[in-house]
Design a protein around this motif. Structure first.
Motif, PDB file in Angstrom:
ATOM      1  N   VAL A   8       0.996  -0.986   0.060  1.00 22.72           N
ATOM      2  CA  VAL A   8       0.098   0.039  -0.058  1.00 22.72           C
ATOM      3  C   VAL A   8       0.811   1.236  -0.059  1.00 22.72           C
ATOM      4  O   VAL A   8       1.736   1.432   0.776  1.00 22.72           O
ATOM      5  N   SER A   9       0.766   2.024  -0.800  1.00 20.27           N
ATOM      6  CA  SER A   9       1.500   3.355  -0.796  1.00 20.27           C
ATOM      7  C   SER A   9       0.739   4.316  -0.015  1.00 20.27           C
ATOM      8  O   SER A   9      -0.239   4.710  -0.211  1.00 20.27           O
ATOM      9  N   VAL A  10       1.686   5.017   0.790  1.00 24.47           N
ATOM     10  CA  VAL A  10       1.318   5.910   1.903  1.00 24.47           C
ATOM     11  C   VAL A  10       2.128   7.206   1.411  1.00 24.47           C
ATOM     12  O   VAL A  10       3.237   7.412   1.244  1.00 24.47           O
ATOM     13  N   ARG A  11       1.255   8.409   1.267  1.00 21.47           N
ATOM     14  CA  ARG A  11       1.837   9.832   0.785  1.00 21.47           C
ATOM     15  C   ARG A  11       1.920  10.345   2.199  1.00 21.47           C
ATOM     16  O   ARG A  11       1.580  10.449   3.181  1.00 21.47           O
ATOM     17  N   LYS A  12       3.304  10.731   2.379  1.00 23.37           N
ATOM     18  CA  LYS A  12       3.922  11.535   3.366  1.00 23.37           C
ATOM     19  C   LYS A  12       3.514  13.207   3.292  1.00 23.37           C
ATOM     20  O   LYS A  12       3.820  13.775   2.098  1.00 23.37           O
ATOM     21  N   SER A  13       2.990  13.722   4.293  1.00 21.87           N
ATOM     22  CA  SER A  13       2.685  14.908   4.426  1.00 21.87           C
ATOM     23  C   SER A  13       4.038  15.915   4.420  1.00 21.87           C
ATOM     24  O   SER A  13       4.874  15.455   5.286  1.00 21.87           O
ATOM     25  N   LYS A  14       4.002  16.965   3.763  1.00 30.53           N
ATOM     26  CA  LYS A  14       5.045  17.798   3.767  1.00 30.53           C
ATOM     27  C   LYS A  14       5.024  18.579   5.123  1.00 30.53           C
ATOM     28  O   LYS A  14       3.989  19.137   5.637  1.00 30.53           O
ATOM     29  N   GLN A  15       6.222  18.740   5.534  1.00 35.50           N
ATOM     30  CA  GLN A  15       6.286  19.440   6.708  1.00 35.50           C
ATOM     31  C   GLN A  15       6.207  21.026   6.557  1.00 35.50           C
ATOM     32  O   GLN A  15       7.144  21.513   5.879  1.00 35.50           O
ATOM     33  N   ILE A  16       5.574  21.710   7.309  1.00 38.81           N
ATOM     34  CA  ILE A  16       5.098  23.268   6.957  1.00 38.81           C
ATOM     35  C   ILE A  16       6.254  23.788   7.864  1.00 38.81           C
ATOM     36  O   ILE A  16       6.526  23.628   9.260  1.00 38.81           O
TER      37      ILE A  16
END
Length: 269
Positions: A8-16
């Motif tokens: 399962v591909s998981v998208r990493k959220s970008k750090q603000i």
């Protein structure tokens, strides 16, 4: 539905990126000058500048003559050279009178330096100066030193042609002035007070005993000269009152990482 054995591909959220900063809760602004006071100040300044005859004169350099015309103009240069040298040496500085010019601070940079040294008696700023940021720092400098200052509309429009300048965005009168002392006395009562919340100017009266004289100790003889200077002025040094700082929200900076010390292995490499 994805298969159980599949990945399962998981998208990493970008750090603000977050930056902490402190903003001033106060917006300093120039006090509004009445229309009648504005016309009085402009007319008084214009009349004084004309009486003093202070003006900047700029000499335009003429182009050098070509090689073919040099021989023709040798005689003309020999006749007019001594006359030009006399006139240019008298006005080489550009101002008609340097002693009177030294009693003024013309321009934002010159007024700022004079305010930092506490050399001015009065500060006038043109309202047409854009952006307003270039003159906003003069509010705090003038208020912290108890120097009357205000923003005058059309100041540059009226004084620039009289002084022979392209613009006059700021004008300051020095304390040691003689030619502009009377004008400054008439203008200062018409200037509104600057509103800076954390600076308050107080007026105090020196304590007088029954005999009409104050007792002085031997150690106070050195400060007697300083007291004489402040006797004539009603405004004393401003008292600074700090208000409580209210922190609404604290946000940590996730990108701030502690740097590890370099090991011997890294240095050897």
């Amino acid at each position: 539905m994805p298969a159980q054995g599949g990945k399962v591909s998981v998208r990493k959220s970008k750090q603000i990126a977050v930056k902490t900063s402190l903003n001033s809760p106060y917006a300093l602004q120039w006090s509004i000058l009445d229309g009648t006071d504005m016309h009085f100040i402009l007319e008084a300044l214009e009349d004084v500048m004309k009486q003093v005859r202070l003006k900047k004169i700029e000499f335009r350099r003429k182009k050098k003559p070509s090689l073919s015309k040099k021989q023709d103009k040798e005689q003309w240069q020999a006749v007019e050279a001594p006359e030009k040298n006399k006139t240019e040496d008298a006005k080489a500085h550009g101002w008609t009178d340097l002693s009177i010019r030294g009693q003024l601070a013309i321009g934002i940079n010159e007024v700022t330096r004079a305010l930092e040294k506490n050399e001015l008696l009065l500060v006038l700023v043109c309202k047409s100066a854009k952006p307003a940021m270039i003159t906003s720092h003069l509010i705090l400098l003038s208020a912290s030193r108890a120097i009357p200052a205000c923003q005058v509309p059309r100041l540059s429009e009226r004084l620039a042609p009289v002084l022979g300048l392209t613009s006059v965005l700021a004008l300051g009168f020095k304390r040691s002035t003689d030619a502009f002392a009377e004008v400054a006395k008439t203008i200062i009562p018409r200037i509104p007070r600057l509103d800076v919340p954390w600076i308050q100017h107080e007026t105090e009266q020196p304590p007088v005993q029954a005999g009409g004289l104050t007792q002085s100790e031997p150690g106070e003889c050195a400060s007697s000269s300083k007291q004489k200077r402040t006797e004539g002025s009603q405004l004393l040094s401003p008292t600074v009152t700090l208000k409580a700082l209210k922190v609404k929200k604290i946000i940590p900076n996730p990108n701030k990482r502690r740097k590890l010390p370099k090991t011997k292995k890294r240095i050897s490499k």
